[in-house]
Every structure is written in structure tokens, then in C-alpha cells.
Design a protein around this motif. Structure first.
Motif, PDB file in Angstrom:
ATOM      1  N   ARG A 131      35.517  84.261   5.936  1.00  0.00           N
ATOM      2  CA  ARG A 131      35.637  82.834   6.220  1.00  0.00           C
ATOM      3  C   ARG A 131      36.495  82.602   7.465  1.00  0.00           C
ATOM      4  N   ARG A 132      37.609  83.339   7.563  1.00  0.00           N
ATOM      5  CA  ARG A 132      38.488  83.202   8.731  1.00  0.00           C
ATOM      6  C   ARG A 132      37.791  83.661  10.015  1.00  0.00           C
ATOM      7  N   VAL A 133      37.036  84.739   9.948  1.00  0.00           N
ATOM      8  CA  VAL A 133      36.304  85.237  11.128  1.00  0.00           C
ATOM      9  C   VAL A 133      35.249  84.221  11.544  1.00  0.00           C
ATOM     10  N   GLU A 134      34.529  83.662  10.573  1.00  0.00           N
ATOM     11  CA  GLU A 134      33.530  82.630  10.897  1.00  0.00           C
ATOM     12  C   GLU A 134      34.181  81.424  11.579  1.00  0.00           C
ATOM     13  N   GLN A 135      35.343  81.034  11.081  1.00  0.00           N
ATOM     14  CA  GLN A 135      36.057  79.907  11.699  1.00  0.00           C
ATOM     15  C   GLN A 135      36.494  80.255  13.128  1.00  0.00           C
ATOM     16  N   ALA A 136      36.952  81.484  13.321  1.00  0.00           N
ATOM     17  CA  ALA A 136      37.378  81.904  14.667  1.00  0.00           C
ATOM     18  C   ALA A 136      36.194  81.904  15.628  1.00  0.00           C
ATOM     19  N   ILE A 137      35.029  82.354  15.175  1.00  0.00           N
ATOM     20  CA  ILE A 137      33.831  82.349  16.023  1.00  0.00           C
ATOM     21  C   ILE A 137      33.424  80.915  16.327  1.00  0.00           C
ATOM     22  N   ALA A 138      33.525  80.050  15.341  1.00  0.00           N
ATOM     23  CA  ALA A 138      33.139  78.639  15.539  1.00  0.00           C
ATOM     24  C   ALA A 138      34.070  77.949  16.537  1.00  0.00           C
ATOM     25  N   ARG A 139      35.338  78.366  16.616  1.00  0.00           N
ATOM     26  CA  ARG A 139      36.296  77.764  17.549  1.00  0.00           C
ATOM     27  C   ARG A 139      36.120  78.272  18.982  1.00  0.00           C
ATOM     28  N   LEU A 140      35.348  79.344  19.165  1.00  0.00           N
ATOM     29  CA  LEU A 140      35.121  79.874  20.513  1.00  0.00           C
ATOM     30  C   LEU A 140      34.315  78.868  21.331  1.00  0.00           C
ATOM     31  N   SER A 141      34.427  78.989  22.648  1.00  0.00           N
ATOM     32  CA  SER A 141      33.601  78.129  23.501  1.00  0.00           C
ATOM     33  C   SER A 141      32.137  78.458  23.229  1.00  0.00           C
ATOM     34  N   PRO A 142      31.217  77.519  23.454  1.00  0.00           N
ATOM     35  CA  PRO A 142      29.805  77.781  23.166  1.00  0.00           C
ATOM     36  C   PRO A 142      29.282  79.028  23.892  1.00  0.00           C
ATOM     37  N   GLN A 143      29.680  79.226  25.141  1.00  0.00           N
ATOM     38  CA  GLN A 143      29.214  80.384  25.911  1.00  0.00           C
ATOM     39  C   GLN A 143      29.729  81.687  25.285  1.00  0.00           C
ATOM     40  N   THR A 144      31.029  81.762  24.960  1.00  0.00           N
ATOM     41  CA  THR A 144      31.624  82.972  24.381  1.00  0.00           C
ATOM     42  C   THR A 144      31.023  83.239  22.997  1.00  0.00           C
ATOM     43  N   GLY A 145      30.898  82.223  22.174  1.00  0.00           N
ATOM     44  CA  GLY A 145      30.313  82.375  20.839  1.00  0.00           C
ATOM     45  C   GLY A 145      28.876  82.859  20.920  1.00  0.00           C
ATOM     46  N   SER A 146      28.118  82.317  21.841  1.00  0.00           N
ATOM     47  CA  SER A 146      26.719  82.695  22.012  1.00  0.00           C
ATOM     48  C   SER A 146      26.604  84.158  22.446  1.00  0.00           C
ATOM     49  N   ILE A 147      27.450  84.570  23.401  1.00  0.00           N
ATOM     50  CA  ILE A 147      27.422  85.960  23.876  1.00  0.00           C
ATOM     51  C   ILE A 147      27.812  86.908  22.740  1.00  0.00           C
ATOM     52  N   PHE A 148      28.806  86.541  21.962  1.00  0.00           N
ATOM     53  CA  PHE A 148      29.234  87.376  20.837  1.00  0.00           C
ATOM     54  C   PHE A 148      28.086  87.550  19.832  1.00  0.00           C
ATOM     55  N   VAL A 149      27.438  86.458  19.480  1.00  0.00           N
ATOM     56  CA  VAL A 149      26.323  86.511  18.519  1.00  0.00           C
ATOM     57  C   VAL A 149      25.174  87.353  19.079  1.00  0.00           C
TER      58      VAL A 149
END
Length: 193
Positions: free
Chosen positions: A133-151
Motif C-alpha cells: 500500500r505504501r509503495v503504491e502511494q509512493a508511485i501515485a505521488r510521483l510526477s506523471p512522467q516518472t510514474g509512467s516510466i517506472f510502470v
């Protein structure tokens, strides 16, 4: 006078003549085996009763005597101590049965872990869910570009070069976004501990 009353040398048996003489070798193989079994059967039974379960003694006796009786006349004549030979046969049978029982037990043995017996650890499951849950929240708080690249990298399996082409940035830019995402995830996991 009948044929049965004559000895081999032609003499007629008298009423005091022993039947058959103790040194007479004219006994057939079966009679010889029967005589040996009669002489040593009780000792064999005693030996087996001390070493085998009561329900197996009869079977072991029969198998030991059967193996002894299966010897040829010549082989049987070489046996100096038939009682000891019968005990040796019985000992080998007991050893064979013990080996086969052990092999059966080993083939039916199931090694297990505590988790198989006890099931999953509920405390560990709760911790894992909380960390996720904490990791999901951390990914959700990333900027859209960073989150998208991570995914794209972690979940879609794309390498940095493919992501750079898809996003229109350099490979170094992808590396920078991935490092930023990993730092945020590591921080979220560390806060949980």
C-alpha cells in the motif's frame, strides 16, 4: 515273504531289526527335509518369536523352511549344521523385510515446512499488504512522467532504450526518472519499518 520285508542284501527283517537304520542314506530328499525340519523347527520358531511380530512368525517359518527345502540334495548334503543354516535363512528374511519396510517408509515420507503445516503467517501477510500500500502511494505521488516510466520498465518489461524512444527523451533521462522513482519507493518502504 513280501518284497518289503527284505533288506538290500537279501536278508529278511526280523522283529527286532530297527526300521530304518540311523545311518541309512536311502531316505528320499523330501523325507530328509522333513526329518531336519522336525529336528530344528522348534529352534527356528523360538528364534523368530524373539525377533519378529507374532503375526509374522508363521509366514517367516514357512518361507524359511521353503527356502531350505528348495535346496538340491547335493547342496543340502554340504550343510554341516542344518539348524544354524535355517537360522541364517530366517535372519536374512528378517533383514530383507526390514529393508523393504524402511524403503516403503522413506518413499511415503513427506518433508514439510512449517508454513505448509501452519499456513501463511498472518502477521507477515499484513506487513506485506501494508508495504505494498505504501509503495503504491509512493508511485501515485510521483510526477506523471516518472510514474509512467517506472510502470513501463517494471510492469511492461520495456528496457530503457525502448522507453526513451516512446517518451521522446534520452536514455539518461529515463535513468534519472527511474532513480527518482526508486528513491521514493525505498523511502516509503523505510518509513514503514
Amino acid at each position: 515273504m513280501t518284497f518289503d520285508d527284505e533288506k538290500e542284501d537279501g536278508r529278511v527283517l526280523g522283529g527286532t531289526d530297527p526300521l530304518p537304520p540311523s545311518d541309512w542314506t536311502g531316505l528320499g530328499h523330501a523325507s530328509h527335509v522333513e526329518a531336519l525340519i522336525g529336528a530344528h523347527g522348534d529352534d527356528l520358531a523360538r528364534y523368530l518369536r524373539r525377533r519378529a511380530p507374532q503375526q509374522d512368525v508363521g509366514d517367516l517359518m514357512q518361507e524359511s523352511l521353503g527356502r531350505f527345502a528348495a535346496l538340491s540334495s547335493h547342496a543340502m548334503s554340504l550343510v554341516e549344521k542344518p539348524g544354524a543354516y535355517l537360522v541364517g535363512i530366517a535372519r536374512n528374511l528378517l533383514t530383507d523385510r526390514a529393508r523393504s519396510a524402511e524403503a516403503r517408509m522413506q518413499s511415503q515420507h513427506h518433508s514439510f515446512n512449517d508454513s505448509e503445516v501452519l499456513g501463511p503467517d498472518p502477521h507477515a501477510a499484513l506487513e506485506a499488504r501494508e508495504t505494498l500500500r505504501r509503495v503504491e502511494q509512493a508511485i501515485a505521488r510521483l510526477s506523471p512522467q516518472t510514474g509512467s516510466i517506472f510502470v513501463m520498465h517494471r510492469f511492461d518489461g520495456l528496457d530503457y532504450k525502448e522507453i526513451a524512444e516512446a517518451k521522446g527523451i534520452t536514455v539518461k533521462g529515463v535513468e534519472w526518472h527511474m532513480a527518482k522513482a526508486m528513491l521514493a519507493i525505498d523511502k516509503a518502504r523505510a518509513d514503514h519499518k
